[in-house]
Scaffold this motif. Structure first.
Motif, PDB file in Angstrom:
ATOM      1  N   LEU A 131       0.827  -1.205   0.000  1.00  0.00           N
ATOM      2  CA  LEU A 131       0.000   0.000   0.000  1.00  0.00           C
ATOM      3  C   LEU A 131       0.862   1.256   0.000  1.00  0.00           C
ATOM      4  N   GLY A 132       0.355   2.305  -0.625  1.00  0.00           N
ATOM      5  CA  GLY A 132       1.107   3.549  -0.658  1.00  0.00           C
ATOM      6  C   GLY A 132       1.331   4.136   0.717  1.00  0.00           C
ATOM      7  N   ALA A 133       0.366   3.956   1.604  1.00  0.00           N
ATOM      8  CA  ALA A 133       0.494   4.474   2.973  1.00  0.00           C
ATOM      9  C   ALA A 133      -0.476   3.762   3.899  1.00  0.00           C
ATOM     10  N   ILE A 134      -0.030   3.584   5.136  1.00  0.00           N
ATOM     11  CA  ILE A 134      -0.893   3.136   6.222  1.00  0.00           C
ATOM     12  C   ILE A 134      -0.824   4.216   7.286  1.00  0.00           C
ATOM     13  N   SER A 135      -1.965   4.634   7.775  1.00  0.00           N
ATOM     14  CA  SER A 135      -1.974   5.747   8.707  1.00  0.00           C
ATOM     15  C   SER A 135      -2.850   5.441   9.919  1.00  0.00           C
ATOM     16  N   THR A 136      -2.322   5.731  11.106  1.00  0.00           N
ATOM     17  CA  THR A 136      -3.072   5.587  12.346  1.00  0.00           C
ATOM     18  C   THR A 136      -2.863   6.835  13.191  1.00  0.00           C
ATOM     19  N   LEU A 137      -3.745   7.045  14.152  1.00  0.00           N
ATOM     20  CA  LEU A 137      -3.596   8.186  15.055  1.00  0.00           C
ATOM     21  C   LEU A 137      -2.578   7.914  16.149  1.00  0.00           C
ATOM     22  N   THR A 138      -2.304   6.632  16.438  1.00  0.00           N
ATOM     23  CA  THR A 138      -1.335   6.293  17.471  1.00  0.00           C
ATOM     24  C   THR A 138      -0.344   5.279  16.919  1.00  0.00           C
ATOM     25  N   PRO A 139       0.949   5.440  17.206  1.00  0.00           N
ATOM     26  CA  PRO A 139       1.959   4.474  16.747  1.00  0.00           C
ATOM     27  C   PRO A 139       1.687   3.063  17.251  1.00  0.00           C
ATOM     28  N   GLY A 140       1.058   2.929  18.414  1.00  0.00           N
ATOM     29  CA  GLY A 140       0.764   1.607  18.954  1.00  0.00           C
ATOM     30  C   GLY A 140      -0.149   0.807  18.050  1.00  0.00           C
ATOM     31  N   ASP A 141      -1.102   1.484  17.408  1.00  0.00           N
ATOM     32  CA  ASP A 141      -1.982   0.791  16.475  1.00  0.00           C
ATOM     33  C   ASP A 141      -1.194   0.247  15.288  1.00  0.00           C
ATOM     34  N   PHE A 142      -0.217   1.021  14.831  1.00  0.00           N
ATOM     35  CA  PHE A 142       0.581   0.545  13.693  1.00  0.00           C
ATOM     36  C   PHE A 142       1.432  -0.666  14.085  1.00  0.00           C
ATOM     37  N   ARG A 143       1.965  -0.655  15.297  1.00  0.00           N
ATOM     38  CA  ARG A 143       2.718  -1.834  15.759  1.00  0.00           C
ATOM     39  C   ARG A 143       1.804  -3.059  15.803  1.00  0.00           C
ATOM     40  N   PHE A 144       0.555  -2.829  16.156  1.00  0.00           N
ATOM     41  CA  PHE A 144      -0.428  -3.908  16.179  1.00  0.00           C
ATOM     42  C   PHE A 144      -0.639  -4.471  14.772  1.00  0.00           C
ATOM     43  N   VAL A 145      -0.701  -3.582  13.774  1.00  0.00           N
ATOM     44  CA  VAL A 145      -0.839  -4.006  12.380  1.00  0.00           C
ATOM     45  C   VAL A 145       0.331  -4.893  11.977  1.00  0.00           C
ATOM     46  N   GLN A 146       1.545  -4.457  12.333  1.00  0.00           N
ATOM     47  CA  GLN A 146       2.733  -5.202  11.939  1.00  0.00           C
ATOM     48  C   GLN A 146       2.816  -6.569  12.608  1.00  0.00           C
ATOM     49  N   SER A 147       2.203  -6.703  13.773  1.00  0.00           N
ATOM     50  CA  SER A 147       2.231  -8.003  14.446  1.00  0.00           C
ATOM     51  C   SER A 147       1.429  -9.041  13.670  1.00  0.00           C
ATOM     52  N   TYR A 148       0.531  -8.598  12.800  1.00  0.00           N
ATOM     53  CA  TYR A 148      -0.283  -9.517  11.999  1.00  0.00           C
ATOM     54  C   TYR A 148       0.171  -9.602  10.553  1.00  0.00           C
ATOM     55  N   TYR A 149       0.636  -8.484  10.007  1.00  0.00           N
ATOM     56  CA  TYR A 149       0.937  -8.453   8.580  1.00  0.00           C
ATOM     57  C   TYR A 149       2.415  -8.345   8.266  1.00  0.00           C
ATOM     58  N   GLY A 150       3.267  -8.287   9.283  1.00  0.00           N
ATOM     59  CA  GLY A 150       4.695  -8.211   9.044  1.00  0.00           C
ATOM     60  C   GLY A 150       5.203  -6.781   8.961  1.00  0.00           C
ATOM     61  N   GLN A 151       6.525  -6.646   8.865  1.00  0.00           N
ATOM     62  CA  GLN A 151       7.180  -5.345   8.838  1.00  0.00           C
ATOM     63  C   GLN A 151       6.701  -4.515   7.658  1.00  0.00           C
ATOM     64  N   CYS A 152       6.262  -3.279   7.934  1.00  0.00           N
ATOM     65  CA  CYS A 152       5.790  -2.368   6.895  1.00  0.00           C
ATOM     66  C   CYS A 152       6.610  -1.081   6.948  1.00  0.00           C
ATOM     67  N   ASN A 153       6.914  -0.544   5.782  1.00  0.00           N
ATOM     68  CA  ASN A 153       7.691   0.694   5.710  1.00  0.00           C
ATOM     69  C   ASN A 153       6.890   1.825   5.075  1.00  0.00           C
ATOM     70  N   ASN A 154       5.594   1.772   5.241  1.00  0.00           N
ATOM     71  CA  ASN A 154       4.726   2.756   4.586  1.00  0.00           C
ATOM     72  C   ASN A 154       3.849   3.503   5.586  1.00  0.00           C
ATOM     73  N   TYR A 155       4.346   3.656   6.815  1.00  0.00           N
ATOM     74  CA  TYR A 155       3.536   4.273   7.873  1.00  0.00           C
ATOM     75  C   TYR A 155       3.620   5.790   7.843  1.00  0.00           C
ATOM     76  N   ILE A 156       2.465   6.433   7.958  1.00  0.00           N
ATOM     77  CA  ILE A 156       2.375   7.883   8.126  1.00  0.00           C
ATOM     78  C   ILE A 156       1.431   8.141   9.286  1.00  0.00           C
ATOM     79  N   ARG A 157       1.896   8.838  10.313  1.00  0.00           N
ATOM     80  CA  ARG A 157       1.036   9.097  11.459  1.00  0.00           C
ATOM     81  C   ARG A 157      -0.018  10.145  11.118  1.00  0.00           C
ATOM     82  N   ALA A 158      -1.255   9.835  11.424  1.00  0.00           N
ATOM     83  CA  ALA A 158      -2.353  10.775  11.197  1.00  0.00           C
ATOM     84  C   ALA A 158      -2.525  11.666  12.421  1.00  0.00           C
ATOM     85  N   PHE A 159      -3.139  12.812  12.230  1.00  0.00           N
ATOM     86  CA  PHE A 159      -3.430  13.693  13.361  1.00  0.00           C
ATOM     87  C   PHE A 159      -4.576  14.615  12.969  1.00  0.00           C
ATOM     88  N   TYR A 160      -5.268  15.091  13.970  1.00  0.00           N
ATOM     89  CA  TYR A 160      -6.328  16.058  13.722  1.00  0.00           C
ATOM     90  C   TYR A 160      -5.716  17.425  13.430  1.00  0.00           C
TER      91      TYR A 160
END
Length: 229
Positions: free
Chosen positions: A84-113
């Motif tokens: 994917l071009g980008a995966i975005s979450t509001l908290t880094p912990g959620d992204f770590r959770f994603v990687q625990s299921y789908y493997g190491q990803c290098n497409n993370y962008i932190r979202a914010f309001y």
């Protein structure tokens, strides 16, 4: 059905659009859209997946590795997620959770309001994207406590009220946002239970309010308490 028809009518892989931003890939879109991405690898690189609670914490999402079927599902989706071009979450912990299921990803962008909107209403944001009112607790005045953020059971309001009831004799007001989702009858049960616990010190917000009013409300809060899983 609407989403499937939309993708059939507009073949995104051949469109001139720069990107596709998907807010949530959970039910009822999950299975169809994963199949869509698998069949069109060219789409993956220009698709951004904005991850919400339903993507991670609803039963069966993401596929828990509890058997052969879920393991196969996780293995099949992993390469798609990583492309994917980008995966975005509001908290880094959620992204770590994603990687625990789908493997190491290098497409993370932190979202914010929107920082600008928050700053405009006196809520300051530091360089890490963390919020702070820039003021001390309002000593000598009623302490205002905001509990939870929505009328959904994931807030665990009942347990939260149990935790807070030991403070019910303090000079405090409990504000409980219950305006979302609008169709939930859960809010009525929470509102009643909150009133039973705290009486007139409990203020439920049963309807949606404007963004400006919500920011103004946040600027009066001394303590925020979440009890989400």
């Amino acid at each position: 059905d609407y989403f499937a028809e939309f993708l059939r009518e507009i073949d995104y892989a051949r469109s001139d659009s720069a990107c596709l931003i998907v807010h949530g890939l959970f039910y009822p879109l999950d299975n169809y859209f994963w199949k869509y991405l698998r069949a069109r690898p060219a789409v993956c690189g220009k698709t951004a997946w904005i991850i919400w609670g339903g993507d991670l914490y609803v039963k069966g999402m993401p596929p828990r590795i509890t058997g052969i079927k879920s393991a196969i599902t996780s293995l099949a989706r992993g390469p798609i997620v990583r492309r994917l071009g980008a995966i975005s979450t509001l908290t880094p912990g959620d992204f770590r959770f994603v990687q625990s299921y789908y493997g190491q990803c290098n497409n993370y962008i932190r979202a914010f309001y929107s920082f600008h909107s928050l700053e405009k209403h006196g809520i300051h944001v530091n360089e890490m994207g963390d919020l702070g009112s820039g003021r001390d607790l309002r000593t000598g005045r009623t302490t205002r406590v905001l509990v939870g953020n929505s009328a959904t059971e994931s807030n665990n309001h009942s347990d939260l009220f149990e935790l807070l009831k030991k403070f019910k004799d303090n000079d405090m007001e409990i504000i409980c946002p219950l305006g979302y989702p609008t169709y939930s009858d859960y809010k009525e049960r929470v509102a009643k239970k909150g009133s039973d616990y705290f009486g007139t010190k409990f203020t439920p917000i049963l309807d949606k309010i404007s963004t400006v009013k919500y920011y103004d409300l946040l600027n009066t809060i001394d303590v925020l308490v979440f009890n989400h899983k």
